[in-house]
Write a protein that holds these residues in place. Structure first.
Motif, PDB file in Angstrom:
ATOM      1  N   THR A 276       0.854  -1.198   0.000  1.00 26.72           N
ATOM      2  CA  THR A 276       0.000   0.000   0.000  1.00 26.72           C
ATOM      3  C   THR A 276       0.892   1.251   0.000  1.00 26.72           C
ATOM      4  N   ARG A 277       2.006   1.159   0.723  1.00 21.86           N
ATOM      5  CA  ARG A 277       2.931   2.303   0.754  1.00 21.86           C
ATOM      6  C   ARG A 277       3.537   2.525  -0.635  1.00 21.86           C
ATOM      7  N   TYR A 278       3.924   1.428  -1.288  1.00 24.24           N
ATOM      8  CA  TYR A 278       4.486   1.573  -2.641  1.00 24.24           C
ATOM      9  C   TYR A 278       3.452   2.186  -3.590  1.00 24.24           C
ATOM     10  N   ALA A 279       2.224   1.702  -3.506  1.00 26.58           N
ATOM     11  CA  ALA A 279       1.183   2.211  -4.409  1.00 26.58           C
ATOM     12  C   ALA A 279       0.981   3.714  -4.192  1.00 26.58           C
ATOM     13  N   ARG A 280       1.124   4.155  -2.949  1.00 28.40           N
ATOM     14  CA  ARG A 280       0.881   5.560  -2.616  1.00 28.40           C
ATOM     15  C   ARG A 280       2.087   6.448  -2.924  1.00 28.40           C
ATOM     16  N   THR A 281       3.298   5.939  -2.616  1.00 31.25           N
ATOM     17  CA  THR A 281       4.474   6.830  -2.669  1.00 31.25           C
ATOM     18  C   THR A 281       5.488   6.443  -3.745  1.00 31.25           C
ATOM     19  N   GLY A 282       5.396   5.224  -4.275  1.00 30.32           N
ATOM     20  CA  GLY A 282       6.416   4.777  -5.232  1.00 30.32           C
ATOM     21  C   GLY A 282       7.687   4.305  -4.559  1.00 30.32           C
ATOM     22  N   ASP A 283       7.669   4.246  -3.235  1.00 32.69           N
ATOM     23  CA  ASP A 283       8.856   3.836  -2.489  1.00 32.69           C
ATOM     24  C   ASP A 283       8.655   2.406  -1.986  1.00 32.69           C
ATOM     25  N   PHE A 284       9.492   1.467  -2.467  1.00 31.12           N
ATOM     26  CA  PHE A 284       9.391   0.079  -2.011  1.00 31.12           C
ATOM     27  C   PHE A 284      10.372  -0.093  -0.871  1.00 31.12           C
ATOM     28  N   HIS A 285       9.843  -0.177   0.329  1.00 32.89           N
ATOM     29  CA  HIS A 285      10.701  -0.090   1.491  1.00 32.89           C
ATOM     30  C   HIS A 285      10.165  -0.981   2.610  1.00 32.89           C
ATOM     31  N   PRO A 286      10.535  -2.288   2.593  1.00 32.94           N
ATOM     32  CA  PRO A 286      10.053  -3.207   3.631  1.00 32.94           C
ATOM     33  C   PRO A 286      10.476  -2.757   5.021  1.00 32.94           C
ATOM     34  N   THR A 287       9.576  -2.905   5.981  1.00 28.07           N
ATOM     35  CA  THR A 287       9.900  -2.560   7.369  1.00 28.07           C
ATOM     36  C   THR A 287       9.758  -3.819   8.218  1.00 28.07           C
ATOM     37  N   GLN A 288       9.719  -3.655   9.523  1.00 26.93           N
ATOM     38  CA  GLN A 288       9.518  -4.777  10.438  1.00 26.93           C
ATOM     39  C   GLN A 288       8.190  -5.486  10.104  1.00 26.93           C
ATOM     40  N   THR A 289       8.215  -6.833  10.061  1.00 27.11           N
ATOM     41  CA  THR A 289       6.990  -7.572   9.745  1.00 27.11           C
ATOM     42  C   THR A 289       6.033  -7.559  10.933  1.00 27.11           C
ATOM     43  N   GLU A 290       4.766  -7.275  10.642  1.00 27.10           N
ATOM     44  CA  GLU A 290       3.756  -7.345  11.699  1.00 27.10           C
ATOM     45  C   GLU A 290       3.117  -8.716  11.736  1.00 27.10           C
TER      46      GLU A 290
END
Ligand SMILES: *Cc1c(COP(=O)(O)O)cnc(C)c1O
Length: 420
Positions: A276-290
């Protein structure tokens, strides 16, 4: 058909070579060099699922050592029903859990094991599992001569019944519980696949959706059911897939690219927000898994994004191809409840993300939601919500009383190498 790497288009492998290798040497994922275009009018004639499937997969196994075995392979792999169930007016569930371990992962795992058993090569198959791949692979590969299987799963982060289905096997299946999350398991797997010492010792491959042999067979039921639906109603159904590592959606997207009559594609995720973050910002940036109720989708770094990105390249193209909806645990719970009271249908927490997404979208448009696992695998989630336990299929109860403890390691390649 030849296969190239997402990072290296001059590589060229046949299908049999591609599944033995798993990941390309520089860490790229293998993809078909091109996707054949189809004319849907020719495919509506293929009303028998197995015939349809064989014809479709034949395009991808062309010129490989497996081409002449394709009928046998399909008969072994697709040995259970894959029905499309109408829920109400414009909502359908594509029910993918009728295989031996009760999730859609049985399709890819059984197809890959049928392929490898024809190749008759000694091989070690390593998988990282967020819950359902491990059991599907163990079941599909158990007792296969010359094949050793190592299953890495995140300790304490999968359901008790998912774990039971991983640790109930004898002989060639080695379960390893990793003190970390799924992304740690997947990183460990990728490191192992690229480790020279390990690869010198044994032919090492993977049965994760990193392996193209897991992914290709998942195109079939999306292609088949959309073609049947289009033939009868002259409407292209849209498809919603509960997603984690994006293997399932990549397969469906490829089927659409080939020309099968598929409408919109919707990625339903749990609370993990990378897409969802990539779709919104174009930034593919994995964070801590929930950690969520839909644990088989607890992925922050979806591997198959690299395959989609190879085609789509930009955020804009991605957003034209897909809608992404993230679904919270509370929304999962309320959807499990409402599908039971509205339709008397028990759905698993993963399927619930897809059903929730469906309820947000245009009421009149036709949607197929991929029903990815059987609710009985997640009784600990479902029973407290509904006050009723999902009925346990026999093939599950048979596995529940055969458990043995798994070996436990921290997420370190050295510890892994020591025990295999
Ligand atoms: C693996 C899995 C998913 C996610 O599939 P991906 O191909 O990883 O996106 C969804 N639901 C269930 C039940 C699964 O086991």
């Amino acid at each position: 058909m030849d296969y190239i790497s997402t990072r290296h288009s001059s590589l060229s492998l046949r299908f049999d070579e591609a599944i033995l290798q798993g990941l390309s040497n520089e860490g790229g994922l293998l993809i078909p060099r091109s996707k054949p275009s189809i004319d849907v009018n020719e495919w509506v004639e293929l009303s028998d699922f197995l015939t349809f499937t064989e014809t479709l997969l034949g395009l991808y196994l062309k010129d490989s050592m497996l081409e002449s075995h394709l009928s046998d392979i399909c008969r072994d792999a697709f040995s259970f029903d894959i029905p499309l169930d109408k829920i109400e007016g414009a909502t359908f569930l594509l029910s993918l859990y009728h295989g031996p371990t009760l999730s859609f992962k049985d399709v890819g795992a059984r197809f890959l094991s049928a392929c490898l058993s024809k190749l008759k090569k000694p091989i070690t198959i390593m998988v990282a599992t967020s819950g359902d791949t491990g059991s599907a692979v163990a079941s599909a590969f158990s007792g296969l001569p010359q094949v050793q299987v190592v299953i890495l799963y995140p300790k304490g982060k999968i359901s008790k019944r998912q774990e039971a289905q991983i640790i109930c096997w004898e002989n060639n299946i080695k379960p390893v519980s990793v003190d970390g999350n799924f992304d740690d398991c997947q990183a460990l797997l990728k490191a192992a696949l690229q480790d020279d010492g390990l690869n010198a010792r044994t032919q090492l491959s993977t049965a994760n959706s990193i392996n193209i042999g897991r992914l290709i067979p998942q195109m079939t039921y999306f292609a088949y059911w959309s073609t049947r639906f289009y033939h009868t109603h002259a409407i292209k159904p849209s498809i919603i897939i509960p997603s984690g590592n994006l293997g399932h959606m990549t397969a469906c997207y490829w089927a659409k690219q080939m020309g099968f009559p598929i409408g919109d594609l919707v990625i339903a995720t749990n609370a993990n927000q990378t897409l969802t973050r990539y779709a919104r910002t174009g930034d593919f940036h994995p964070t801590q898994t929930e950690h969520t109720l839909a644990n088989a989708m607890d992925v922050s770094a979806p591997s198959n994004f690299e395959r989609l990105h190879h085609d789509l390249k930009t955020q804009q193209a991605f957003n034209e191809a897909f809608t992404v909806l993230s679904v919270s645990d509370d929304e999962i719970k309320s959807t499990i409840k409402s599908y039971y009271s509205r339709y008397k249908r028990m759905i698993c927490p993963h399927t619930a993300t897809g059903c929730f997404a469906r309820d947000q979208l245009n009421n009149a448009k036709i949607y197929f939601v991929a029903e990815t696992a059987h609710p009985a695998k997640f009784d600990s989630v479902i029973e407290p919500i509904l006050g009723v336990a999902p009925p346990i299929p026999k093939r599950l109860s048979a596995m529940l009383n055969k458990m043995k403890p798994a070996e436990c390691i921290s997420p370190s390649l050295n510890e892994l190498i020591d025990i295999i």
